[in-house]
Design an enzyme around this catalytic site. Sequence first.
Site, PDB file in Angstrom:
ATOM      1  N   GLU A   1       0.199  -0.701   6.089  1.00 50.72           N
ATOM      2  CA  GLU A   1       1.050  -0.096   6.692  1.00 50.72           C
ATOM      3  C   GLU A   1       0.825   1.464   6.605  1.00 50.72           C
ATOM      4  OE1 GLU A   1       4.937   1.472   7.844  1.00 50.72           O
ATOM      5  OE2 GLU A   1       3.795   2.031   5.989  1.00 50.72           O
TER       6      GLU A   1
ATOM      7  N   ASP B   1       0.855  -1.256  -0.187  1.00 47.88           N
ATOM      8  CA  ASP B   1      -0.041  -0.060   0.170  1.00 47.88           C
ATOM      9  C   ASP B   1       0.916   1.078   0.030  1.00 47.88           C
ATOM     10  OD1 ASP B   1       0.679  -0.737   2.743  1.00 47.88           O
ATOM     11  OD2 ASP B   1      -0.634   0.967   3.352  1.00 47.88           O
TER      12      ASP B   1
END
Length: 396
Positions: free
Chosen positions: A142, A76
């Site tokens: 994250e 991500d």
Amino acid sequence: MTDPRSPLALAQGLIRCPSVTPLEGGALAYLAGLLAQAGFSVERPVFSEPGMPDVENLFARIGGDGPCLLFAGHTDVVPPGDAAAWRHDPFGGVVEGTELFGRGAVDMKGGIACMLAAVLAFLDLRGPDFGGAIAFLVTGDEEGPAVNGTVKLLDWARGRGERFSHCLLGEPTNPDVLGEMIKIGRRGSLTADLVVHGVQGHVAYPHRAENPIPGLLRLAQGLLAEPLDAGTAHFDASNLEFTTMDVGNPATNVIPAEARATFNIRFNDLWTPATLAAELERRLGRAAGNAVRYSLAVRPTNSVAFLTAPDAFVDQVAAAIEAETGRRPALSTTGGTSDARFIKDACPVIEFGLVGQTMHQVDERVALADLDRLAAIYGRVLDAYFPGTAETQRQA
């Protein structure tokens, strides 16, 4: 033609997946296909939490008994912002000169690409019987709240009987040039909200009111009057920083009823969240005396200070870095938090990746030479971690 399994081609493939948190964007599917083709068992669990977006994650493993080396990271990325401000499409994976541009180039799709390139090359040479196991633990959460990502993926994997010997997390740890720094720990992070209570009134009649602003200043001074500590052998001193002070009073002739402040503390391994909260209350109580009415709310945190003690694995990684770059990396605990704070509960974890100068910026980019060097470093780590050859292992 670019080798489709080169660090550059793999990084381009990942960057071209618009996986802005919490969207998978095709990045995990791209990884899963390559890992499955290489013989990994691959699973993509999705985790949920009330009030939070669902997040897809990836776990892959190859090998048998023996030590298990875990490669960890995230696909991500933060939003690119105004795409028109970029030199190239932020999800285009464009090479200009000696650099690759794109969101995630250094944080951390480039690092994952280097891990994958190194592992694929290692398996091509050694085959699946290399004397241990290799696993990938990759999250899509994250850069977000970090609730449905690594922490749950680890619990899920360990609940199935997975055990890890060491972990290498590919966050961009180098400030300026590749090879400068390994992270062997991280400081904790604690945020608290302070409210000073007063009595609203007219500024012309202060005796009928109680102004909370002088009290807030008094308490802030009490919190900052003395350092929290002087640091430790591996950690800088803990620091408390006020991030906002607010009254929210639009009227110039009204004494407000409350004054608020928020502060964050980055703390070393001398503290836990509980001992730090107790110290805050002690300092505030001493500063307030009987003159200031206040309340303190310490927010829950999953960011605690931790240290991975230097060991043979740290030495292996440092030696691999020095062999490829000519630099002996410093062992550091600086910077913000990372998913290493969760992984430390499963196995010793260290972090080493690309140069982080452009992470989260417009025109995030990575030097092509750094991609090749980082993949070579990871390859040396694999060779050192699983010594011998497939032939000698068959004969043993």
